[in-house]
Design a protein around this motif. Structure first.
Motif, PDB file in Angstrom:
ATOM      1  N   VAL B  55       0.817  -1.205   0.000  1.00 53.74           N
ATOM      2  CA  VAL B  55       0.000   0.000   0.000  1.00 53.74           C
ATOM      3  C   VAL B  55       0.856   1.263   0.000  1.00 53.74           C
ATOM      4  O   VAL B  55       0.519   2.254  -0.638  1.00 53.74           O
ATOM      5  CB  VAL B  55      -1.002  -0.041   1.168  1.00 53.74           C
ATOM      6  N   GLU B  56       1.995   1.214   0.676  1.00 53.15           N
ATOM      7  CA  GLU B  56       2.850   2.405   0.719  1.00 53.15           C
ATOM      8  C   GLU B  56       3.413   2.719  -0.664  1.00 53.15           C
ATOM      9  O   GLU B  56       3.443   3.879  -1.082  1.00 53.15           O
ATOM     10  CB  GLU B  56       4.007   2.201   1.718  1.00 53.15           C
ATOM     11  N   LEU B  57       3.830   1.670  -1.374  1.00 55.28           N
ATOM     12  CA  LEU B  57       4.336   1.891  -2.727  1.00 55.28           C
ATOM     13  C   LEU B  57       3.229   2.396  -3.650  1.00 55.28           C
ATOM     14  O   LEU B  57       3.463   3.240  -4.513  1.00 55.28           O
ATOM     15  CB  LEU B  57       4.927   0.595  -3.289  1.00 55.28           C
ATOM     16  N   ALA B  58       2.012   1.885  -3.439  1.00 58.07           N
ATOM     17  CA  ALA B  58       0.878   2.344  -4.251  1.00 58.07           C
ATOM     18  C   ALA B  58       0.664   3.837  -4.040  1.00 58.07           C
ATOM     19  O   ALA B  58       0.520   4.607  -5.003  1.00 58.07           O
ATOM     20  CB  ALA B  58      -0.383   1.564  -3.874  1.00 58.07           C
ATOM     21  N   LYS B  59       0.651   4.239  -2.772  1.00 59.61           N
ATOM     22  CA  LYS B  59       0.436   5.664  -2.470  1.00 59.61           C
ATOM     23  C   LYS B  59       1.541   6.542  -3.065  1.00 59.61           C
ATOM     24  O   LYS B  59       1.280   7.588  -3.647  1.00 59.61           O
ATOM     25  CB  LYS B  59       0.373   5.876  -0.950  1.00 59.61           C
ATOM     26  N   SER B  60       2.790   6.076  -2.904  1.00 62.19           N
ATOM     27  CA  SER B  60       3.878   6.942  -3.376  1.00 62.19           C
ATOM     28  C   SER B  60       3.893   7.013  -4.897  1.00 62.19           C
ATOM     29  O   SER B  60       4.208   8.050  -5.481  1.00 62.19           O
ATOM     30  CB  SER B  60       5.226   6.481  -2.818  1.00 62.19           C
ATOM     31  N   LYS B  61       3.494   5.911  -5.553  1.00 66.73           N
ATOM     32  CA  LYS B  61       3.447   5.937  -7.020  1.00 66.73           C
ATOM     33  C   LYS B  61       2.372   6.935  -7.492  1.00 66.73           C
ATOM     34  O   LYS B  61       2.598   7.716  -8.425  1.00 66.73           O
ATOM     35  CB  LYS B  61       3.102   4.524  -7.539  1.00 66.73           C
ATOM     36  N   VAL B  62       1.224   6.909  -6.833  1.00 66.96           N
ATOM     37  CA  VAL B  62       0.146   7.828  -7.218  1.00 66.96           C
ATOM     38  C   VAL B  62       0.590   9.273  -6.978  1.00 66.96           C
ATOM     39  O   VAL B  62       0.410  10.149  -7.828  1.00 66.96           O
ATOM     40  CB  VAL B  62      -1.140   7.513  -6.414  1.00 66.96           C
ATOM     41  N   MET B  63       1.209   9.510  -5.850  1.00 70.20           N
ATOM     42  CA  MET B  63       1.656  10.872  -5.541  1.00 70.20           C
ATOM     43  C   MET B  63       2.709  11.333  -6.547  1.00 70.20           C
ATOM     44  O   MET B  63       2.692  12.483  -6.997  1.00 70.20           O
ATOM     45  CB  MET B  63       2.228  10.880  -4.111  1.00 70.20           C
ATOM     46  N   GLU B  64       3.592  10.410  -6.909  1.00 67.45           N
ATOM     47  CA  GLU B  64       4.629  10.750  -7.896  1.00 67.45           C
ATOM     48  C   GLU B  64       3.974  11.167  -9.212  1.00 67.45           C
ATOM     49  O   GLU B  64       4.371  12.140  -9.847  1.00 67.45           O
ATOM     50  CB  GLU B  64       5.530   9.524  -8.105  1.00 67.45           C
ATOM     51  N   MET B  65       2.933  10.410  -9.582  1.00 71.03           N
ATOM     52  CA  MET B  65       2.243  10.747 -10.834  1.00 71.03           C
ATOM     53  C   MET B  65       1.581  12.123 -10.727  1.00 71.03           C
ATOM     54  O   MET B  65       1.662  12.942 -11.645  1.00 71.03           O
ATOM     55  CB  MET B  65       1.191   9.684 -11.163  1.00 71.03           C
ATOM     56  N   CYS B  66       0.908  12.366  -9.592  1.00 75.78           N
ATOM     57  CA  CYS B  66       0.227  13.657  -9.416  1.00 75.78           C
ATOM     58  C   CYS B  66       1.212  14.809  -9.561  1.00 75.78           C
ATOM     59  O   CYS B  66       0.914  15.833 -10.164  1.00 75.78           O
ATOM     60  CB  CYS B  66      -0.440  13.725  -8.045  1.00 75.78           C
TER      61      CYS B  66
END
Lengths: 734, 86, 237
Positions: B55-66
């Motif tokens: 879940v942490e990697l999922a969140k950071s990937k989404v934030m990186e995209m944003c």
């Protein structure tokens, strides 16, 4: 928490303040000076130059120095005009920056007591074919203008969009607004009567936009303190302010009116006191604020949007307040006009600032050294580019280049119809035509030619005015005034200052020769890349306003079967420097730019005006950017009809076909007419000693070019239209 | 690889006005009697599904995209991610 | 015979509509602020276009909660002609006086453009001047104009003749390219069951003077003339 104050006053200016005050100023006082003496408000770098521009004319009621130029258009009617830019805010927040730019210029028109009736915008971005950042800016600037103007109910009726690498780091967002009112009802931004009451009307004062004005006067930095310069648009509140202000004004309740723009309350107060020859006593604790704990300086220099300052007779304050309440507009009675010639600011009973009005309202002039840039000499005599092998492909590429392609993608996002004024719609012609009454119209054209100005700022600026004037003449109007917006890099750079000086001289030359008054303008500096310090190309943008009487004289570029002959008025010279063709096809910025001969220009303008008046002409268009081929192609597309052009008939010394069709020589018009009227046109041309050539016919559904009988180009008008319409959407992704 | 539902909330920064929220509060809620409502802020929600190892990697990937695709303009807006489900 | 032109905060086609009714058609029209509207003194009403309450939340939704809508609902039940243009249409939809929903344009952009609109049913009070199949040239200017109704509702609208206007091409066909906003079945305007309440996205007031029409047409007048004649007929009853 109050922000730490950052002043951009120079040491000389600080000395002048101490001298004038005869004591040390406190921080609140310094913030007032800082706001008012910013370039944006004081024009300290450009004021002496701008005085070169002729401002008087038989129709001019108010000229530069007021919120808007005011022109008499007979029968007690007046038209008001103003131009503003919001370049720096748009570069960091394109949506909000562009929207609040529209909001600002609407307030200027409202400030003189007139109803805003039309918006035009002139937009410049980097190369959208290459730069995602420029596409992002372009998309959001357009959306910001649309959402704001559409909501307030002022139609966006025209303008221009240009893409050039020079604007990659500094987009330009200029907005012109026109207003309509009655001569007797002009109101001034003056507080002339001691005892009158000051009412601050509209949105709450918050920390947004703090230091926006001095921010615009500095280089665009990428640091984090920009955030406070972000301004949030609120078009609903603006619409209510417009209606409430006009209602209060028509009730006779308003003695003075000033919009709050750059420099916020500080500038508005010092300017109305200075113009009125009075003083003011203001209590900041009365102001409706949005946030707790704002310092007096923050309240004074906040650039929160949607605010107006009213000067009202004491005994009428209840009547005018009732109007504001009806429109759900917030207001506070913040102080009164005095005879002291001092600007006194209090918080409750405590005096926090006390400055002489004369001192604060007149920033010392800033003088800059000037030097002719070297690049001007380097690029003049260049080798001609190779002749393109594929004629058809080259023509299609030029006329569907982002700069010349249809801007339908842009203007369809604007409500260009609201208000029932718009006679000629966007795309119909180079100028917009607005109905005032059923037989009185105004025409307006907004133009900039930075690529010509880059080659020769004086000629380029003159040519820009000429082009805007020709556009108004092409729709059947007579030019009556102009406003200018001068956009340059850092004035401290001697080469930049030289190009500014030359541009102003060019505009002034034109104004004098043609007896065309300049009734307003703005200056925007520091449009340069923060990293490379490279300035944008010199970009004077000009709006020419025309007056047109009689609906039967209105003309557009739309070809019709009634005007079968195509005549090119004027001579096509070998002048390709700064042309779209050189820029887009060959990537060249060098060469000789078009030269403007005032006598020839006047002759061509008068020829067309005379021919329109006696009803000889059908379709008319100015021939400029993209050359003859771009003009003819636009005329075909607008009318949905084809044309046949015989290149050998064109009066020119050009030896090459590309020079001939892409030259951007001035003083040319393409007109169509019934063959029966040709002799009449010939007679008028002879009177004005202007060359002309019958170059072809309106016919079929294709645009065909022949040279001595050989067909060199042939394309269906529908295909041309589709190619032109599809260009911007294909770049923008949909 | 597990799949996560991540919601991205984009709103104007707290210090920046939200005229739309203000209008909904004043002209709709309070005007029609909901006077206990004290504040309304609008924003945009992007509901995403993403595959990630945890879940942490999922969140950071989404934030990186944003951040990298400018799904919000950092000058005006703030952006936060919340895990909706796994 | 009196027509109310209702103004909400953010309405911006009120003066235009007034000009056409009062100055062009010499009708007895009055601009009236929404808080002051009493439909007892009016025989019909127009809700003009604009951005009531800034289109905040959803176009038309805040105005739909205004007391003026109670007045208009009652007038509608009494059979008085009520016309909603653009944002007025959105308000009538949001207040439930008209069926269906208006969604954001499928292009996701505001669109201002002249379109062809075909008159569909003959039983509305606003099309008595137009024959079925007549094509009217009018401009649109909106961001949220994509008409939507679900299966059963859509079928009943068709069956009851409540679809009043459709976007069509030059040949009069409701084709895909002629649909400017993605409306279902190319619907540009609908009526209530009785036909006295009508909403449409195009702006007839902008298409009522030849000077302002690219085609020198005055098609919008047909809608206003129909409305005025219907009021006359109702008053005679």
């Amino acid at each position: 928490m109050a922000q730490k104050m950052i002043f951009s006053l120079t040491s000389n200016e600080l000395l002048a303040i101490k001298d004038g005050m005869k004591r040390e100023p406190n921080d609140v006082e310094l913030s007032i000076f800082d706001a008012q003496w910013a370039e944006h408000c004081s024009y300290k770098s450009s004021r002496s130059l701008l005085s070169l521009l002729p401002t008087r004319g038989k129709r001019v009621i108010l000229g530069p120095g007021y919120d808007a130029g005011v022109l008499d258009i007979d029968n007690n009617q007046i038209v008001t005009i103003h131009i503003e830019s919001h370049n720096h805010p748009s570069a960091i927040d394109p949506y909000g920056g562009a929207a609040t730019g529209v909001g600002g210029v609407l307030r200027d028109i409202l400030s003189v007591g007139t109803r805003p009736i039309a918006i035009l915008d002139s937009l410049r971005f980097g190369d959208i074919e290459k730069s995602p950042q420029s596409r992002w800016l372009f998309k959001n600037v357009v959306r910001g203008i649309a959402d704001y103007g559409n909501c307030v109910g002022v139609p966006t009726v025209g303008g221009e969009v240009e893409f050039d690498e020079s604007y990659e780091r500094n987009c330009l967002v200029d907005v012109v607004c026109l207003g309509l009112g009655r001569r007797k009802e002009v109101v001034l931004a003056e507080a002339s009567h001691p005892g009158d009451i000051l009412i601050l009307v509209g949105g709450r004062t918050g920390r947004d936009g703090i230091h926006g004005s001095s921010f615009a006067s500095r280089d665009l930095a990428s640091g984090s303190d920009e955030r406070s310069a972000v301004q949030i648009p609120d078009p609903l509140t603006k619409k209510l302010i417009v209606e409430a202000t006009l209602k209060a004004h028509s009730g006779g309740y308003v003695r003075g009116l000033k919009d709050l723009g750059g420099g916020g309350l500080a500038c508005a107060l010092s300017e109305i006191a200075d113009k009125g020859g009075t003083g003011l006593d203001v209590d900041l604790s009365r102001i409706h604020v949005r946030e707790d704990g704002m310092s007096p300086a923050e309240i004074l220099i906040s650039e929160s949007q949607e605010r107006m300052l009213f000067v009202v007779k004491d005994e009428l304050k209840d009547d005018v307040s009732a109007v504001f309440r009806r429109y759900h507009v917030q207001y506070s009675i913040i102080g009164k006009v005095t005879s002291s010639r001092r600007l006194v600011i209090r918080v409750n009973e405590t005096k926090v600032a006390d400055v002489p009005v004369d001192l604060v309202a007149h920033a010392p002039l800033q003088l800059w050294p000037s030097k002719r840039p070297e690049y001007l000499d380097l690029g003049v005599s260049i080798e001609k580019p190779p002749l393109p092998r594929n004629i058809s492909e080259t023509i299609i590429r030029v006329i569907s280049s982002p700069n010349l392609a249809s801007k339908k993608w842009v203007y369809e996002q604007f409500d260009y119809e609201v208000g029932l004024h718009t006679v000629l719609k966007p795309g119909d012609s180079g100028a917009s035509v607005l109905r005032i009454t059923d037989d009185k119209f105004i025409a307006i054209s907004l133009d900039g030619r930075p690529n010509h100005c880059y080659r020769n700022p004086r000629q380029g600026a003159m040519g820009t005015v000429a082009e805007a004037a020709r556009n108004t003449i092409s729709v059947g109007a007579e030019p009556i005034a102009l406003v200018d917006h001068l956009q340059f890099g850092n004035p401290g750079n001697p080469e930049v200052f030289w190009t500014l000086t030359e541009s102003v001289k060019g505009i002034a030359d034109y104004c004098r020769f043609f007896d065309l008054p300049c009734v307003g303008g703005k200056v925007s500096f520091y449009n340069e890349d923060v990293d490379t310090k490279r300035a944008i190309k010199p970009t004077p943008v000009i709006a020419v306003l025309g007056l047109l009487k009689g609906a039967r004289h209105i003309r557009s570029r739309k070809l019709t079967p009634n005007g079968r002959m195509i005549v090119l008025i004027g001579q096509t010279e070998n002048e390709l420097g700064g042309s779209e063709y050189y820029r887009y096809i060959h990537g060249m910025s060098g060469g000789m730019p078009p030269n403007l001969d005032f006598h020839r220009e006047r002759g061509a303008q008068r020829l067309v005006a005379d021919a329109v008046r006696v009803g000889l002409l059908d379709a008319i268009d100015d021939c400029s950017s993209g050359g003859l081929i771009a003009t003819i192609s636009k005329m075909c597309i607008a009318g949905g009809i084809g044309a046949h052009i015989q290149l050998e008939k064109i009066l020119s010394d050009c030896k090459r076909w590309d020079d001939l069709i892409f030259s951007e020589s001035h003083s040319r018009f393409v007109v169509t007419l019934d063959p029966d009227k040709y002799q009449g046109l010939a007679n008028i041309a002879k009177n004005h000693q202007i060359p002309y050539s019958l170059i072809g016919n309106v016919e079929g559904d294709k645009l065909v070019l022949t040279n001595n009988g050989d067909e060199i180009f042939s394309e269906g008008v529908h295909t041309l239209e589709k190619t032109s319409n599809d260009k911007i959407p294909s770049i923008m992704g949909h | 690889m597990p799949r996560f539902r991540i919601d991205v909330f984009i709103t104007n920064k707290p210090a920046i006005r939200d005229p739309e929220g203000e209008s909904i509060l004043q002209d709709l809620a309070i005007r029609n009697g909901f006077v206990s409502v004290k504040s309304i802020r609008t924003g945009k929600v992007l509901a995403m599904e993403i595959e990630a190892e945890n879940v942490e990697l999922a969140k950071s990937k989404v934030m990186e995209m944003c951040d990298s695709l400018r799904l919000y303009n950092p000058v005006v807006s703030s952006c936060s991610v919340r895990v909706a489900s796994e | 015979m009196k027509v109310a032109i209702v103004q909400f905060p953010g309405t911006n086609c009120d003066r235009d509509t007034y000009y056409i009714l009062k100055d062009v058609l010499q009708a007895d029209a009055e601009l009236i602020w929404h808080e002051d509207l009493g439909m007892d003194t009016f025989d019909s009403a127009v809700i003009p276009g604009g951005f009531s309450y800034g289109d905040n939340l959803r176009a038309g939704v805040i105005a739909a909660h205004s007391p003026a809508l109670r007045q208009l609902r009652k007038a509608g039940q009494d059979g008085k002609p009520i016309l909603g243009i653009c944002n007025g249409f959105q308000i009538l939809i949001e207040s439930g006086l008209l069926p269906g929903a208006l969604l954001r344009n499928s292009s996701l952009r505001f669109v201002c453009r002249w379109v062809n609109v075909r008159v569909e049913a003959g039983n509305s009070l606003f099309t008595t001047f137009s024959r079925n199949g007549t094509i009217l040239k009018m401009p649109i200017a909106h961001n949220e104009g994509r008409y939507y109704a679900e299966g059963d509702l859509l079928a009943s609208l068709e069956m009851n003749g409540q679809i009043i206007f459709k976007y069509v091409d030059e040949g009069g066909q409701p084709s895909k390219p002629s649909n400017p906003n993605g409306s279902i079945l190319n619907i540009a305007g609908v009526s209530n069951y009785e036909g006295n309440v009508v909403g449409l996205m195009p702006h007839p007031e902008r298409a009522s003077e030849s000077l302002l029409s690219p085609f020198r047409t005055t098609d919008g007048l047909q809608i206003f003339r129909s409305m005025l004649r219907s009021v006359e007929v109702l008053l005679k009853r």
